[in-house]
Design an enzyme around this catalytic site. Sequence first.
Site, PDB file in Angstrom:
ATOM      1  N   CYS A   1      -6.700  -1.095   1.204  1.00  0.00           N
ATOM      2  CA  CYS A   1      -6.243  -2.352   0.620  1.00  0.00           C
ATOM      3  C   CYS A   1      -5.730  -3.294   1.701  1.00  0.00           C
ATOM      4  O   CYS A   1      -4.926  -2.912   2.538  1.00  0.00           O
ATOM      5  CB  CYS A   1      -5.137  -2.093  -0.396  1.00  0.00           C
ATOM      6  SG  CYS A   1      -5.658  -1.071  -1.780  1.00  0.00           S
TER       7      CYS A   1
ATOM      8  N   GLY B   1      -0.911   4.281  -1.685  1.00  0.00           N
ATOM      9  CA  GLY B   1      -1.905   5.312  -1.926  1.00  0.00           C
ATOM     10  C   GLY B   1      -3.275   4.969  -1.398  1.00  0.00           C
ATOM     11  O   GLY B   1      -4.025   5.835  -0.970  1.00  0.00           O
ATOM     12  N   CYS B   2      -3.647   3.703  -1.434  1.00  0.00           N
ATOM     13  CA  CYS B   2      -4.980   3.303  -1.008  1.00  0.00           C
ATOM     14  C   CYS B   2      -5.004   3.087   0.493  1.00  0.00           C
ATOM     15  O   CYS B   2      -4.107   2.480   1.050  1.00  0.00           O
ATOM     16  CB  CYS B   2      -5.388   2.019  -1.712  1.00  0.00           C
ATOM     17  SG  CYS B   2      -6.944   1.326  -1.138  1.00  0.00           S
ATOM     18  N   GLY B   3      -6.060   3.558   1.128  1.00  0.00           N
ATOM     19  CA  GLY B   3      -6.144   3.461   2.574  1.00  0.00           C
ATOM     20  C   GLY B   3      -6.795   2.209   3.089  1.00  0.00           C
ATOM     21  O   GLY B   3      -6.844   1.994   4.290  1.00  0.00           O
TER      22      GLY B   3
ATOM     23  N   ARG C   1       0.831  -1.196   0.000  1.00  0.00           N
ATOM     24  CA  ARG C   1       0.000   0.000   0.000  1.00  0.00           C
ATOM     25  C   ARG C   1       0.867   1.248   0.000  1.00  0.00           C
ATOM     26  O   ARG C   1       1.736   1.413   0.821  1.00  0.00           O
ATOM     27  CB  ARG C   1      -0.897   0.006   1.248  1.00  0.00           C
ATOM     28  CG  ARG C   1      -1.902   1.139   1.251  1.00  0.00           C
ATOM     29  CD  ARG C   1      -2.696   1.136   2.526  1.00  0.00           C
ATOM     30  NE  ARG C   1      -1.917   1.733   3.603  1.00  0.00           N
ATOM     31  CZ  ARG C   1      -2.327   1.803   4.869  1.00  0.00           C
ATOM     32  NH1 ARG C   1      -3.463   1.260   5.210  1.00  0.00           N
ATOM     33  NH2 ARG C   1      -1.588   2.383   5.789  1.00  0.00           N
TER      34      ARG C   1
END
Length: 274
Positions: free
Chosen positions: A122, A118-120, A116
């Site tokens: 995943c 960028g995604c909070g 991870r």
Amino acid sequence: MTCVTNTGSPLKYAQRPIWRVQGEVGVKTSDQVAEEVPIAMLCNDRSYAVMMATPGDLDDFALGFSLTEGLIHHPDQLLDVQTNSYVEGISLSMQVASEAPVNSLSTDDQRLLPGRSGCGICGTRQLEDLVRQPLPVADVRSFSAHALRHALATLNQHQPINDATGSMHAAAWADANGDTQITREDVGRHNALDKLIGALRRKATNPVDGFALISSRASYEMIAKAASAGVSMIAAISAPTALAIDLARGAGICLVGFSQPQRYNIYTYPERLI
């Protein structure tokens, strides 16, 4: 807390050959580009997450990540960090106290976040793990609009890696006068904020004495991390999400978005920005 680095500190950016084209002319040269490597986060020899991050300020990253992810409640619970570099990436082997919350997690409860940056969300395994309602910050204070404008106007001066590469996020902490005291950069916005929070705690800086700036949008997880660190005002260069606004209101955080020195939107607690 002790950090042992086995292989030295990696460079935060690299050189790569490129063709630079302008109009009809191309020139072979080189460019400075940001480093992004897999960083494995281990707690007491158990794998917890693998993050794509910039390999700098790793002591701060280990501490900030452990605090904002709820692996520990207090910096003293992080007993030791060993940094090891491999061909595949870097491992941060963290030894935490027996009473730390991470030791009560089962394997099924671990988030095991793969790569991870960028995604909070995943890697989140259960729906109830998705949105973590932060507790209200324990102390709040007001700041002047002049201080915010000054901090925003000078933020670029504190981003040397982004100045070299153009691809880095920053998280900064400015004091009540708007003077930036601490800045951390990373390819991932969550990582940059974790590094900033780790640096604040390692320096024993009271977060309520100043405010945070982030070069990204304000997502719900950025607000949750700020709340967990006791930050009572955060200014984002880009937009907030609706959920971030709701969480900021519930946590007692003054949230500013679309932040520019002479223009910004105040989404929560406008009375605290004088």
